[in-house]
Design a protein around this motif. Sequence first.
Motif: not given
Length: 531
Positions: A269, A84, A444-445, A441, A80, A437-439
């Motif tokens: 989040q 990054n 939130s999913d 995106g 996911t 993982y918040e960076q």
Amino acid sequence: MATETMLPVHEQEVERSVFQRAVRSCFSFPVLMGALLVALNAVIMFPTFRLEPDTWWHMKLGQQILLTGHWLKADIYSFTAFGNHPLAYEWLGEVALALAYKAGALRGLHTLLFFLTSLILVLTYYYVTLRSRNPKAALVATVLTIPLAGMCFTLRPQLLGYVFLLITLICLERYKQGLQKSLWILPPLFLIWVNTHGSFILGFCVLGLYWICGLVPFKSGGLIMEPWQPRQRIHLEIVLLSGCVTLPFTPFWGQAFIFPIEKALFFPQQSAHIQEWLPMNFSQWEPKVMLVLLLAFLAAQVAYRMTYHVEELFLVLFTAYMTCVHTRFVILFALVFAPVMASLLARWTPTYEPENDKPVVNAVLIVVIILAIGRAVPTRKELSKRVASNFPVEAVDYLRQHSVPGPMYNDYGFGGYLLWALGPEHKVFIDGRGDFYEQAGVFSDYISVQDVHPNALAILQTYRVNSCIIQRTSPLATLLRARSDWKEIYKDPISSIFVRAPLLQSVAAVDPFPIKSSSYNSIANPGGGAR
């Protein structure tokens, strides 16, 4: 001639006196109390093996550093956020975990956990003794705060951060009491700390607070500020500036300083959904202990009108507030509140008299404590069982033995273990690196799927998820069991594996619900991905 024959005798007496003082110091009452704290920690820690989901990915990143000699420049463990740029600003703590595992597998991790938690208790006791000048009151205060500190006794790099914070407080207190050399431990400590855990910022805050509260004399009611001597103030400023000089000496230069601040301020989040970042839950018994201690503290002000230095009262109130807002800071409250409590208890506790000490008795008791701790150490089999009761050990064994189609969605709490046991061949959906993982995106999913929002299945389709490994009793598991387009191919007491029904023919499953003995192969041999 008489003088020549007497000198060796005199020197022998001096040496004997030094040796006796050393023995009395090594087997003194305070040392015995420290050993008792270690024994109490063994009673608390040995029946459990408190590993966090984050322990596994920290250890995996540490193993990666040891294996390759460099830090990840792009993520290779998730599908996911693949590619990054992660920031391994806790790399030195992660290497420590990896080395502990390399030295003794689960027993190595257990030994490191026990050592660090015991060290925190002993350092706390020493710090409280310095502040209260009463070892007996310090022992009682330390024991009373163990339930609070114990809430954070899980194996992560932050344990090293707490050790460094205690050393900082001890050095500052010793410096206040005239032990000048103690202060110069701090610059090299900050160099190690900034590469170990983001809590190094607390060290700078404490050092700055002590400096500020000694700039001018102040007294109002029960609050006082004692000014530093000009020479002392200069020393503190030199140490503070020297600490700042160490900040760029990390693999990530200034980012290592900025990122922990960003993490605290700009990741809403994570703060709203990860348990340790949530407000304190006072329905549990440990927070109620904190509430009782605070009420007793307030009652003592009315009854005895105690006097406090501004810096110590500020630390107590600030950490109490931060604990109520974020549970993870409860250990900080325990560390700074224990000396205040000991100062109150010292009113009724008899002082320690070194001349009445019994070093022989103390030595015997210390040896007995060491032997008892050695006999109580859990076996490898016991440690494996405890890990298997909290992490998807059997499910990982199943994934190794069967070709389950991916990409695979996973629970947040399972991600770290999957990353460690099967990565990087098996890519995870998410793991404990919540900020990362918040960076990207993704966080939130994940929340939408985990909480079974109306768009949950659409999100899985967006990520082309073909299988899931999730908690057996989770809402998502209930939803997937009710759908005809998903099939549960594996389950055990804590986890379930689901596969999209049209893809079942690619799953080489001998038994859709295998019942196996607990071999724990994924703990003993964590290499490679699912075959």
